[in-house]
Design a protein around this motif. Structure first.
Motif, PDB file in Angstrom:
ATOM      1  N   VAL A 134      74.899 -57.708  -6.697  1.00 43.71           N
ATOM      2  CA  VAL A 134      74.581 -56.297  -6.481  1.00 43.71           C
ATOM      3  C   VAL A 134      74.236 -56.057  -5.013  1.00 43.71           C
ATOM      4  CG1 VAL A 134      72.923 -54.469  -7.010  1.00 43.71           C
ATOM      5  CG2 VAL A 134      73.849 -55.894  -8.853  1.00 43.71           C
ATOM      6  N   ILE A 135      73.428 -56.941  -4.446  1.00 45.48           N
ATOM      7  CA  ILE A 135      73.043 -56.789  -3.036  1.00 45.48           C
ATOM      8  C   ILE A 135      74.260 -56.931  -2.129  1.00 45.48           C
ATOM      9  CG2 ILE A 135      71.626 -57.757  -1.180  1.00 45.48           C
ATOM     10  CD1 ILE A 135      69.611 -58.593  -3.376  1.00 45.48           C
ATOM     11  N   MET A 136      75.164 -57.834  -2.487  1.00 44.68           N
ATOM     12  CA  MET A 136      76.385 -57.958  -1.687  1.00 44.68           C
ATOM     13  C   MET A 136      77.238 -56.699  -1.780  1.00 44.68           C
ATOM     14  SD  MET A 136      77.725 -61.906  -1.712  1.00 44.68           S
ATOM     15  CE  MET A 136      77.218 -62.464  -3.338  1.00 44.68           C
ATOM     16  N   LEU A 137      77.237 -56.035  -2.932  1.00 39.41           N
ATOM     17  CA  LEU A 137      77.941 -54.755  -3.042  1.00 39.41           C
ATOM     18  C   LEU A 137      77.344 -53.737  -2.081  1.00 39.41           C
ATOM     19  CD1 LEU A 137      78.470 -54.381  -6.897  1.00 39.41           C
ATOM     20  CD2 LEU A 137      80.259 -54.654  -5.173  1.00 39.41           C
ATOM     21  N   ASP A 138      76.017 -53.704  -1.988  1.00 40.47           N
ATOM     22  CA  ASP A 138      75.361 -52.801  -1.048  1.00 40.47           C
ATOM     23  C   ASP A 138      75.768 -53.141   0.381  1.00 40.47           C
ATOM     24  OD1 ASP A 138      73.745 -50.841  -0.007  1.00 40.47           O
ATOM     25  OD2 ASP A 138      71.867 -51.671  -0.732  1.00 40.47           O
ATOM     26  N   ALA A 139      75.774 -54.421   0.701  1.00 45.71           N
ATOM     27  CA  ALA A 139      76.174 -54.844   2.046  1.00 45.71           C
ATOM     28  C   ALA A 139      77.628 -54.490   2.334  1.00 45.71           C
ATOM     29  CB  ALA A 139      75.961 -56.349   2.201  1.00 45.71           C
ATOM     30  N   SER A 140      78.472 -54.561   1.311  1.00 52.49           N
ATOM     31  CA  SER A 140      79.898 -54.286   1.505  1.00 52.49           C
ATOM     32  C   SER A 140      80.152 -52.860   1.972  1.00 52.49           C
ATOM     33  CB  SER A 140      80.664 -54.547   0.208  1.00 52.49           C
ATOM     34  OG  SER A 140      80.470 -53.499  -0.747  1.00 52.49           O
ATOM     35  N   ARG A 141      79.265 -51.944   1.578  1.00 52.72           N
ATOM     36  CA  ARG A 141      79.436 -50.539   1.964  1.00 52.72           C
ATOM     37  C   ARG A 141      79.191 -50.348   3.453  1.00 52.72           C
ATOM     38  NH1 ARG A 141      75.555 -47.374  -1.958  1.00 52.72           N
ATOM     39  NH2 ARG A 141      76.390 -45.621  -0.739  1.00 52.72           N
ATOM     40  N   LEU A 142      78.225 -51.075   3.986  1.00 54.70           N
ATOM     41  CA  LEU A 142      77.953 -50.977   5.424  1.00 54.70           C
ATOM     42  C   LEU A 142      78.983 -51.722   6.247  1.00 54.70           C
ATOM     43  CD1 LEU A 142      74.068 -51.399   5.589  1.00 54.70           C
ATOM     44  CD2 LEU A 142      75.380 -49.389   6.245  1.00 54.70           C
ATOM     45  N   ALA A 143      79.405 -52.883   5.742  1.00 55.68           N
ATOM     46  CA  ALA A 143      80.349 -53.717   6.495  1.00 55.68           C
ATOM     47  C   ALA A 143      81.798 -53.308   6.263  1.00 55.68           C
ATOM     48  CB  ALA A 143      80.152 -55.178   6.106  1.00 55.68           C
ATOM     49  N   ARG A 144      82.028 -52.401   5.305  1.00 59.03           N
ATOM     50  CA  ARG A 144      83.374 -51.929   4.959  1.00 59.03           C
ATOM     51  C   ARG A 144      84.324 -53.090   4.678  1.00 59.03           C
ATOM     52  NH1 ARG A 144      83.147 -48.208   2.209  1.00 59.03           N
ATOM     53  NH2 ARG A 144      85.414 -48.243   2.217  1.00 59.03           N
ATOM     54  N   TRP A 145      83.927 -53.898   3.719  1.00 57.48           N
ATOM     55  CA  TRP A 145      84.775 -54.999   3.302  1.00 57.48           C
ATOM     56  C   TRP A 145      86.067 -54.467   2.689  1.00 57.48           C
ATOM     57  CZ3 TRP A 145      80.804 -58.495   0.243  1.00 57.48           C
ATOM     58  CH2 TRP A 145      79.896 -59.025   1.164  1.00 57.48           C
ATOM     59  N   ALA A 146      87.084 -55.307   2.688  1.00 58.60           N
ATOM     60  CA  ALA A 146      88.362 -54.953   2.081  1.00 58.60           C
ATOM     61  C   ALA A 146      88.185 -54.810   0.569  1.00 58.60           C
ATOM     62  CB  ALA A 146      89.407 -56.019   2.385  1.00 58.60           C
ATOM     63  N   GLY A 180      84.928 -43.911   3.005  1.00 50.73           N
ATOM     64  CA  GLY A 180      86.267 -44.448   3.217  1.00 50.73           C
ATOM     65  C   GLY A 180      87.130 -44.529   1.983  1.00 50.73           C
ATOM     66  N   GLY A 181      86.580 -44.148   0.839  1.00 55.47           N
ATOM     67  CA  GLY A 181      87.383 -44.122  -0.377  1.00 55.47           C
ATOM     68  C   GLY A 181      88.027 -42.762  -0.559  1.00 55.47           C
ATOM     69  N   SER A 182      88.161 -42.327  -1.800  1.00 50.57           N
ATOM     70  CA  SER A 182      88.796 -41.034  -2.067  1.00 50.57           C
ATOM     71  C   SER A 182      88.264 -40.447  -3.361  1.00 50.57           C
ATOM     72  CB  SER A 182      90.312 -41.192  -2.183  1.00 50.57           C
ATOM     73  OG  SER A 182      90.645 -41.925  -3.360  1.00 50.57           O
ATOM     74  N   LEU A 183      88.441 -39.152  -3.519  1.00 50.60           N
ATOM     75  CA  LEU A 183      88.020 -38.479  -4.744  1.00 50.60           C
ATOM     76  C   LEU A 183      88.770 -39.038  -5.951  1.00 50.60           C
ATOM     77  CD1 LEU A 183      86.437 -36.311  -6.226  1.00 50.60           C
ATOM     78  CD2 LEU A 183      88.214 -34.660  -5.588  1.00 50.60           C
ATOM     79  N   ILE A 184      90.051 -39.354  -5.784  1.00 47.39           N
ATOM     80  CA  ILE A 184      90.838 -39.916  -6.884  1.00 47.39           C
ATOM     81  C   ILE A 184      90.236 -41.237  -7.350  1.00 47.39           C
ATOM     82  CG2 ILE A 184      93.063 -40.903  -7.524  1.00 47.39           C
ATOM     83  CD1 ILE A 184      93.029 -37.873  -7.445  1.00 47.39           C
ATOM     84  N   GLN A 185      89.826 -42.086  -6.403  1.00 46.21           N
ATOM     85  CA  GLN A 185      89.216 -43.361  -6.776  1.00 46.21           C
ATOM     86  C   GLN A 185      87.916 -43.142  -7.547  1.00 46.21           C
ATOM     87  OE1 GLN A 185      89.378 -44.901  -2.621  1.00 46.21           O
ATOM     88  NE2 GLN A 185      90.191 -46.762  -3.544  1.00 46.21           N
ATOM     89  N   VAL A 186      87.130 -42.193  -7.099  1.00 46.14           N
ATOM     90  CA  VAL A 186      85.875 -41.886  -7.783  1.00 46.14           C
ATOM     91  C   VAL A 186      86.147 -41.406  -9.200  1.00 46.14           C
ATOM     92  CG1 VAL A 186      83.916 -40.282  -7.835  1.00 46.14           C
ATOM     93  CG2 VAL A 186      84.546 -41.414  -5.698  1.00 46.14           C
ATOM     94  N   LEU A 187      87.078 -40.480  -9.355  1.00 46.35           N
ATOM     95  CA  LEU A 187      87.374 -39.928 -10.676  1.00 46.35           C
ATOM     96  C   LEU A 187      87.933 -40.993 -11.614  1.00 46.35           C
ATOM     97  CD1 LEU A 187      88.912 -36.477  -9.697  1.00 46.35           C
ATOM     98  CD2 LEU A 187      86.601 -36.954 -10.530  1.00 46.35           C
ATOM     99  N   ASP A 188      88.763 -41.880 -11.096  1.00 41.12           N
ATOM    100  CA  ASP A 188      89.292 -42.969 -11.922  1.00 41.12           C
ATOM    101  C   ASP A 188      88.170 -43.888 -12.400  1.00 41.12           C
ATOM    102  OD1 ASP A 188      91.874 -42.058 -11.707  1.00 41.12           O
ATOM    103  OD2 ASP A 188      92.475 -43.497 -10.162  1.00 41.12           O
ATOM    104  N   PHE A 189      87.251 -44.182 -11.495  1.00 37.33           N
ATOM    105  CA  PHE A 189      86.123 -45.050 -11.842  1.00 37.33           C
ATOM    106  C   PHE A 189      85.246 -44.396 -12.911  1.00 37.33           C
ATOM    107  CE2 PHE A 189      81.732 -46.578 -10.579  1.00 37.33           C
ATOM    108  CZ  PHE A 189      81.857 -47.828 -11.147  1.00 37.33           C
ATOM    109  N   VAL A 190      84.950 -43.129 -12.729  1.00 37.09           N
ATOM    110  CA  VAL A 190      84.119 -42.398 -13.691  1.00 37.09           C
ATOM    111  C   VAL A 190      84.822 -42.289 -15.040  1.00 37.09           C
ATOM    112  CG1 VAL A 190      83.137 -40.135 -14.226  1.00 37.09           C
ATOM    113  CG2 VAL A 190      82.797 -41.136 -11.959  1.00 37.09           C
ATOM    114  N   ASP A 191      86.123 -42.007 -15.025  1.00 37.46           N
ATOM    115  CA  ASP A 191      86.878 -41.906 -16.276  1.00 37.46           C
ATOM    116  C   ASP A 191      86.833 -43.223 -17.047  1.00 37.46           C
ATOM    117  OD1 ASP A 191      87.548 -39.275 -15.885  1.00 37.46           O
ATOM    118  OD2 ASP A 191      89.551 -39.686 -15.095  1.00 37.46           O
ATOM    119  N   SER A 192      86.998 -44.321 -16.334  1.00 35.60           N
ATOM    120  CA  SER A 192      86.970 -45.634 -16.969  1.00 35.60           C
ATOM    121  C   SER A 192      85.608 -45.908 -17.592  1.00 35.60           C
ATOM    122  CB  SER A 192      87.303 -46.716 -15.940  1.00 35.60           C
ATOM    123  OG  SER A 192      87.164 -48.010 -16.488  1.00 35.60           O
TER     124      SER A 192
END
Length: 315
Positions: A134-146, A180-192
């Motif tokens: 979970v903490i690495m996920l938080d770090a990934s947002r700042l570091a903009r991991w692939a 750096g993501g998109s609304l489509i990605q957010v909606l897909d994640f929420v739908d899932s």
């Protein structure tokens, strides 16, 4: 006589309704007071005891660690503890998350490798714990991991705790257009998530959190769209989600996860912005004056905004 007693006066409550955490957080503020010799060692002991007693309740553990990281980020508690117990998973995780908190405040994570190293060490010491990931996920947002790297970390987290609230919120942030993501990605994640998670799982607030983000984007565009922003809540899945939450979440015992009051704050904010003050009144009553900074800070001082909207809803 006022409907709300002085005990229910609006106040910021980062610990929410976790009494043990609240006592530790209150004590931690003494770290910053001059002349308090030996207090850092005492607070390290308090934090250590709290996390040890949390055990394998991963939901509450993530809540407590996230609050403690924000509280101690600018103190000597994390570094002192990890120097004292370099092979203690709790110490490694608090220090790593505090580094991320400082990075978020400064606008960049300069020591991402140190965070990842600490998290991997903690994961080796406690393989069943999802919190390092979970903490690495938080770090990934700042570091903009692939995306591929983020997805790998995400799968490690949810393999250990399927409905981990903090993991889902971190991935939601990573996928958002603002990062750096998109609304489509957010909606897909929420739908899932909507199609799989139980209605009262710790992830219950993810959909409304995403909706509040979309609503704020509409408001930020200004002009006619901003004037008509309330209509955002009247259509499709967003309206349905808001209606379901407004009906079920305030019921005593329905939401049982550690950060349930944070999700109720999101719900109260969404309901008042949608003009649904009748439903909002029940939520405000359930909150008993406990305020979270987000999302209320979007309208100015969070406590003042909460108090204003509560007064309008509860008459």
């Amino acid at each position: 006589m006022s409907l709300f007693s002085s005990r229910h006066k609006p106040h910021l409550a980062p610990a929410l309704d976790d009494g043990e955490l609240c006592r530790v957080v209150k004590a931690l503020h003494d770290v910053r007071r001059p002349g308090m010799i030996g207090m850092t060692d005492l607070h390290v002991s308090r934090v250590s005891d709290l996390l040890r007693h949390t055990g394998a309740d991963w939901d509450r553990r993530a809540h407590r660690l996230s609050v403690l990281a924000r509280t101690t980020a600018d103190s000597g508690v994390p570094s002192t503890w990890v120097a004292r117990e370099p092979h203690r998973a709790d110490a490694l995780l608090l220090d790593a998350w505090a580094r991320v908190v400082r990075g978020r405040s400064s606008g960049g994570l300069g020591d991402a490798d140190a965070v990842v190293t600490s998290c991997h060490r903690a994961a080796d010491l406690s393989p069943e714990d999802p919190t390092p990931w979970v903490i690495m996920l938080d770090a990934s947002r700042l570091a903009r991991w692939a995306p591929r790297r983020v997805r790998a970390v995400w799968h490690e987290a949810v393999a250990r705790d399927r409905w981990n609230r903090e993991a889902h919120l971190q991935l939601l942030g990573y996928l958002s257009p603002e990062e750096g993501g998109s609304l489509i990605q957010v909606l897909d994640f929420v739908d899932s998530l909507r199609g799989q998670a139980p209605g009262n799982a710790p992830t219950a607030g993810v959909e409304l959190t995403a909706a509040v983000g979309q609503y704020r984007s509409v408001v930020a565009r200004g002009g006619v769209e901003a004037l008509m922003a309330r209509d955002f809540w009247k259509h499709g899945p967003v309206s349905q989600a808001l209606g379901r939450a407004g009906e079920t979440w305030p019921r005593p015992g329905y939401l049982r996860h550690a950060a349930a009051l944070a999700d109720l704050n999101v719900l109260a904010y969404a309901l008042v912005t949608a003009g649904r003050r009748g439903q909002a009144a029940r939520v405000f009553t359930a909150l008993e004056g406990r305020v979270t900074s987000w999302p209320w800070r979007l309208g100015g001082d969070p406590v003042s905004r909460f108090a204003y909207e509560r007064a309008r809803a509860v008459r």
